[in-house]
Motif scaffolding. Structure first.
Motif, PDB file in Angstrom:
ATOM      1  N   UNK A  84       1.069 -19.510  -4.407  1.00 60.94           N
ATOM      2  CA  UNK A  84       0.831 -19.774  -2.994  1.00 60.94           C
ATOM      3  C   UNK A  84       2.150 -20.060  -2.270  1.00 60.94           C
ATOM      4  N   UNK A  85       3.029 -20.807  -2.936  1.00 61.12           N
ATOM      5  CA  UNK A  85       4.343 -21.095  -2.349  1.00 61.12           C
ATOM      6  C   UNK A  85       5.138 -19.806  -2.151  1.00 61.12           C
ATOM      7  N   UNK A  86       5.100 -18.944  -3.146  1.00 57.82           N
ATOM      8  CA  UNK A  86       5.827 -17.675  -3.043  1.00 57.82           C
ATOM      9  C   UNK A  86       5.255 -16.818  -1.927  1.00 57.82           C
ATOM     10  N   UNK A  87       3.937 -16.764  -1.815  1.00 59.71           N
ATOM     11  CA  UNK A  87       3.317 -15.978  -0.748  1.00 59.71           C
ATOM     12  C   UNK A  87       3.735 -16.501   0.624  1.00 59.71           C
ATOM     13  N   UNK A  88       3.761 -17.827   0.781  1.00 61.49           N
ATOM     14  CA  UNK A  88       4.167 -18.406   2.058  1.00 61.49           C
ATOM     15  C   UNK A  88       5.634 -18.107   2.348  1.00 61.49           C
ATOM     16  N   UNK A  89       6.479 -18.192   1.320  1.00 57.09           N
ATOM     17  CA  UNK A  89       7.898 -17.897   1.501  1.00 57.09           C
ATOM     18  C   UNK A  89       8.104 -16.436   1.896  1.00 57.09           C
ATOM     19  N   UNK A  90       7.357 -15.547   1.254  1.00 53.92           N
ATOM     20  CA  UNK A  90       7.472 -14.123   1.581  1.00 53.92           C
ATOM     21  C   UNK A  90       7.032 -13.872   3.018  1.00 53.92           C
ATOM     22  N   UNK A  91       5.940 -14.517   3.430  1.00 55.46           N
ATOM     23  CA  UNK A  91       5.421 -14.315   4.784  1.00 55.46           C
ATOM     24  C   UNK A  91       6.413 -14.759   5.845  1.00 55.46           C
ATOM     25  N   UNK A  92       7.170 -15.829   5.560  1.00 54.56           N
ATOM     26  CA  UNK A  92       8.074 -16.395   6.569  1.00 54.56           C
ATOM     27  C   UNK A  92       9.459 -15.764   6.509  1.00 54.56           C
ATOM     28  N   UNK A  93      10.004 -15.578   5.315  1.00 53.95           N
ATOM     29  CA  UNK A  93      11.418 -15.219   5.191  1.00 53.95           C
ATOM     30  C   UNK A  93      11.706 -13.838   4.611  1.00 53.95           C
ATOM     31  N   UNK A  94      10.766 -13.251   3.881  1.00 50.00           N
ATOM     32  CA  UNK A  94      11.048 -11.987   3.205  1.00 50.00           C
ATOM     33  C   UNK A  94      10.474 -10.799   3.970  1.00 50.00           C
ATOM     34  N   UNK A  95       9.209 -10.888   4.323  1.00 49.76           N
ATOM     35  CA  UNK A  95       8.570  -9.768   5.018  1.00 49.76           C
ATOM     36  C   UNK A  95       9.260  -9.402   6.332  1.00 49.76           C
ATOM     37  N   UNK A  96       9.674 -10.372   7.152  1.00 50.47           N
ATOM     38  CA  UNK A  96      10.355  -9.997   8.404  1.00 50.47           C
ATOM     39  C   UNK A  96      11.686  -9.278   8.183  1.00 50.47           C
ATOM     40  N   UNK A  97      12.300  -9.470   6.998  1.00 55.44           N
ATOM     41  CA  UNK A  97      13.592  -8.841   6.728  1.00 55.44           C
ATOM     42  C   UNK A  97      13.466  -7.378   6.310  1.00 55.44           C
ATOM     43  N   UNK A  98      12.240  -6.912   6.082  1.00 57.56           N
ATOM     44  CA  UNK A  98      12.006  -5.495   5.741  1.00 57.56           C
ATOM     45  C   UNK A  98      12.831  -5.039   4.544  1.00 57.56           C
ATOM     46  N   UNK A  99      12.791  -5.827   3.480  1.00 59.14           N
ATOM     47  CA  UNK A  99      13.462  -5.432   2.252  1.00 59.14           C
ATOM     48  C   UNK A  99      14.888  -5.908   2.121  1.00 59.14           C
ATOM     49  N   UNK A 100      15.474  -6.458   3.178  1.00 59.31           N
ATOM     50  CA  UNK A 100      16.831  -6.978   3.096  1.00 59.31           C
ATOM     51  C   UNK A 100      16.788  -8.464   2.739  1.00 59.31           C
ATOM     52  N   UNK A 101      17.971  -9.025   2.521  1.00 64.92           N
ATOM     53  CA  UNK A 101      18.023 -10.449   2.211  1.00 64.92           C
ATOM     54  C   UNK A 101      17.667 -11.236   3.469  1.00 64.92           C
ATOM     55  N   UNK A 102      17.027 -12.410   3.344  1.00 61.35           N
ATOM     56  CA  UNK A 102      16.601 -13.169   4.520  1.00 61.35           C
ATOM     57  C   UNK A 102      17.747 -13.564   5.444  1.00 61.35           C
ATOM     58  N   UNK A 103      18.978 -13.653   4.926  1.00 65.07           N
ATOM     59  CA  UNK A 103      20.102 -14.095   5.747  1.00 65.07           C
ATOM     60  C   UNK A 103      20.372 -13.161   6.928  1.00 65.07           C
ATOM     61  N   UNK A 104      19.943 -11.891   6.822  1.00 66.35           N
ATOM     62  CA  UNK A 104      20.228 -10.939   7.901  1.00 66.35           C
ATOM     63  C   UNK A 104      19.410 -11.248   9.153  1.00 66.35           C
ATOM     64  N   UNK A 105      18.397 -12.086   9.036  1.00 67.80           N
ATOM     65  CA  UNK A 105      17.545 -12.393  10.182  1.00 67.80           C
ATOM     66  C   UNK A 105      18.252 -13.257  11.215  1.00 67.80           C
ATOM     67  N   UNK A 106      19.232 -14.048  10.778  1.00 66.37           N
ATOM     68  CA  UNK A 106      20.062 -14.795  11.712  1.00 66.37           C
ATOM     69  C   UNK A 106      19.393 -16.020  12.310  1.00 66.37           C
TER      70      UNK A 106
END
Length: 251
Positions: A44-66
């Protein structure tokens, strides 16, 4: 990719959680039921992390979101910018989990900002240090959107510290400021003027307006005697108004 990040986190979190359980008792190992619960929690923690920080990055590292991404998540704007992902919509359908995820994100940001201010690495914090920091945040802080209902409630409840993010220079700006409010006692002085003092100042102003024809707002008689609040007292007086019957002038 984002999937590899998620898979790696899924492998690590159960092991970390199990270690925490075994560490709470001398040599105690997690039972099968506990291990299953921890595994479910980790997913559940991983799913929440993906929803917030990974999915918006479209396959890139979350740092690119700025910083824009940090601001949006901190203020709870998970699906109001651009094309919301299916993971974000899933999180929005679970309001209780959504609030917990936003709370965890805000706490993580606060701890990271504090470590950066102290020139420390947040990833090197011991569990005991992190636990102390999180308990302090839970006890004495409110982190959230400025002006929101929860923000107002925290002010009414006199929470010692409030923290929010705001954009510097308007909504179109990419610069983000950290707003921090601290509750503290503020001493004030209370004074009292006798009615004779006020009436005498009003009388002086009335004489000046009637007979000296000096209605300059910056005249010296207003500015003098700051300890008697003469400026405020004169401005609060009712100015004399002269009314006379109509006068006929023959030309």
């Amino acid at each position: 990719s984002g999937r590899r990040h998620a898979d790696h986190a899924a492998e690590l979190l159960p092991a970390i959680a199990a270690a925490r359980v075994s560490g709470s008792g001398a040599g105690r190992q997690a039972s099968p039921l506990e291990a299953m619960e921890l595994n479910t929690l980790a997913r559940l923690v991983v799913q929440a992390y993906v929803a917030v920080n990974v999915a918006p990055a479209c396959g890139q590292v979350p740092e690119v979101l700025g910083t824009a991404h940090v601001f949006r998540v901190f203020t709870g704007q998970l699906t109001t910018h651009g094309m919301p992902t299916e993971e974000a919509r899933w999180l929005e359908r679970l309001p209780e989990l959504r609030e917990l995820v936003l709370k965890a994100f805000r706490y993580a940001l606060k701890v990271t900002v504090d470590c950066a201010a102290m020139a420390e690495d947040a990833s090197l914090l011991e569990y005991s240090e992190l636990e102390v920091a999180l308990l302090e945040l839970e006890r004495s802080w409110h982190l959230g959107e400025e002006g929101a209902a929860a923000w107002k409630v925290s002010m009414q409840e006199r929470v010692p510290n409030l923290m929010a993010l705001r954009r510097k220079g308007g909504a179109a700006s990419s610069d983000v400021q950290v707003l921090r409010l601290c509750l503290r006692e503020d001493g004030v002085r209370v004074g009292e003027l006798r009615s004779e003092v006020v009436q005498s100042i009003w009388a002086s102003a009335s004489v000046e307006l009637r007979y000296c024809t000096n209605d300059d707002d910056e005249r010296y008689s207003i500015q003098a005697h700051p300890t008697l609040l003469r400026n405020m007292i004169v401005q609060s007086a009712e100015y004399p108004i002269f009314v006379s019957p109509p006068t006929t002038v023959w030309l």
